[in-house]
Motif scaffolding. Structure first.
Motif, PDB file in Angstrom:
ATOM      1  N   PHE A 137     -21.543  37.048 -48.992  1.00 24.60           N
ATOM      2  CA  PHE A 137     -20.488  37.278 -47.859  1.00 24.60           C
ATOM      3  C   PHE A 137     -21.511  37.108 -46.569  1.00 24.60           C
ATOM      4  N   SER A 138     -21.159  35.912 -45.871  1.00 20.17           N
ATOM      5  CA  SER A 138     -21.959  35.765 -44.722  1.00 20.17           C
ATOM      6  C   SER A 138     -21.596  34.734 -43.791  1.00 20.17           C
ATOM      7  N   ARG A 139     -22.140  34.653 -42.554  1.00 23.39           N
ATOM      8  CA  ARG A 139     -22.047  33.637 -41.774  1.00 23.39           C
ATOM      9  C   ARG A 139     -22.842  32.291 -42.207  1.00 23.39           C
ATOM     10  N   ASN A 140     -22.264  31.064 -42.077  1.00 25.69           N
ATOM     11  CA  ASN A 140     -22.858  29.687 -42.663  1.00 25.69           C
ATOM     12  C   ASN A 140     -22.919  28.815 -41.351  1.00 25.69           C
ATOM     13  N   PRO A 141     -23.931  28.735 -40.842  1.00 24.81           N
ATOM     14  CA  PRO A 141     -23.774  27.611 -39.769  1.00 24.81           C
ATOM     15  C   PRO A 141     -23.926  26.124 -40.054  1.00 24.81           C
ATOM     16  N   VAL A 142     -23.014  25.686 -40.434  1.00 28.51           N
ATOM     17  CA  VAL A 142     -22.835  24.341 -41.240  1.00 28.51           C
ATOM     18  C   VAL A 142     -23.397  23.323 -40.519  1.00 28.51           C
ATOM     19  N   ALA A 143     -23.380  23.426 -39.052  1.00 27.46           N
ATOM     20  CA  ALA A 143     -23.843  22.099 -38.144  1.00 27.46           C
ATOM     21  C   ALA A 143     -25.442  22.167 -38.114  1.00 27.46           C
TER      22      ALA A 143
END
Length: 192
Positions: A137-143
């Motif tokens: 459960f987390s933020r995923n900075p795809v860029a």
């Protein structure tokens, strides 16, 4: 008669006090944890997130009216349900070892800084970790596809019960038109 009423009132008050007291308590027992030594497990696998075609593994289940444009595969505020396959290698025909089920939401307005916030249960259905999973459960900075990005492990089950740790994600392949991606997951799992 007056003493009988007083006795009856006293008995009723006592009954209410005892009943209220017993209903407000609950059973709980605390004892010292008998934890075994903490272990660390490192596991690598690939997650296949497919939004296109006749049998997608990720589908948009909601989007904001202002940002859910038809020409955007993953517009800001879009919510996706996933049932992605986990494989040993990046190829489509690589051996499947489990599935990643959960949701993610597009959490950035600026597509050049595209970020999702995700919850997923990454379950292993074969091999050494069969019946176990890790939850992220987390933020995923795809860029940040040029390098690795990191998401948090917040729990697990089976062999990974009480897990914590992190997953380093590297984009192996992505189609920016469809949103289809193959991602390498390198998980470091601390568990008992």
């Amino acid at each position: 008669m007056k003493s009988e009423i007083i006795t009856l009132c006293f008995a009723l008050c006592l009954t209410v006090a005892v009943t209220a007291s017993s209903d407000s308590d609950y059973y709980g027992k605390t004892k010292a944890a008998n934890l075994r030594e903490e272990k660390v497990t490192r596991v690598r696998f690939y997650l296949h997130d497919t939004l296109s075609g006749k049998n997608p593994s990720a589908v948009r289940i909601a989007h904001a009216n202002l940002t859910g444009r038809a020409d955007s595969a993953v517009g800001f505020g879009s919510l996706f349900a996933i049932d992605d396959s986990l494989t040993v290698g990046p190829e489509k025909d690589s051996k499947e070892i489990g599935n990643g089920r959960g949701m993610y939401v597009s959490g950035s307005k600026d597509m050049s800084k595209f970020t999702i916030v995700m919850y997923a249960d990454l379950a292993f259905t074969t091999g050494k970790f069969n019946g176990s999973s890790i939850s992220v459960f987390s933020r995923n900075p795809v860029a940040e596809e040029a390098g690795e990005r990191e998401i948090a492990i917040v729990g697990g089950r089976g062999r990974f019960r009480m897990a914590r740790g992190f997953v380093k994600i590297k984009t192996h392949q992505i189609d920016m038109k469809t949103g289809d991606a193959v991602l390498r997951y390198d998980a470091t799992v601390y568990h008992y």
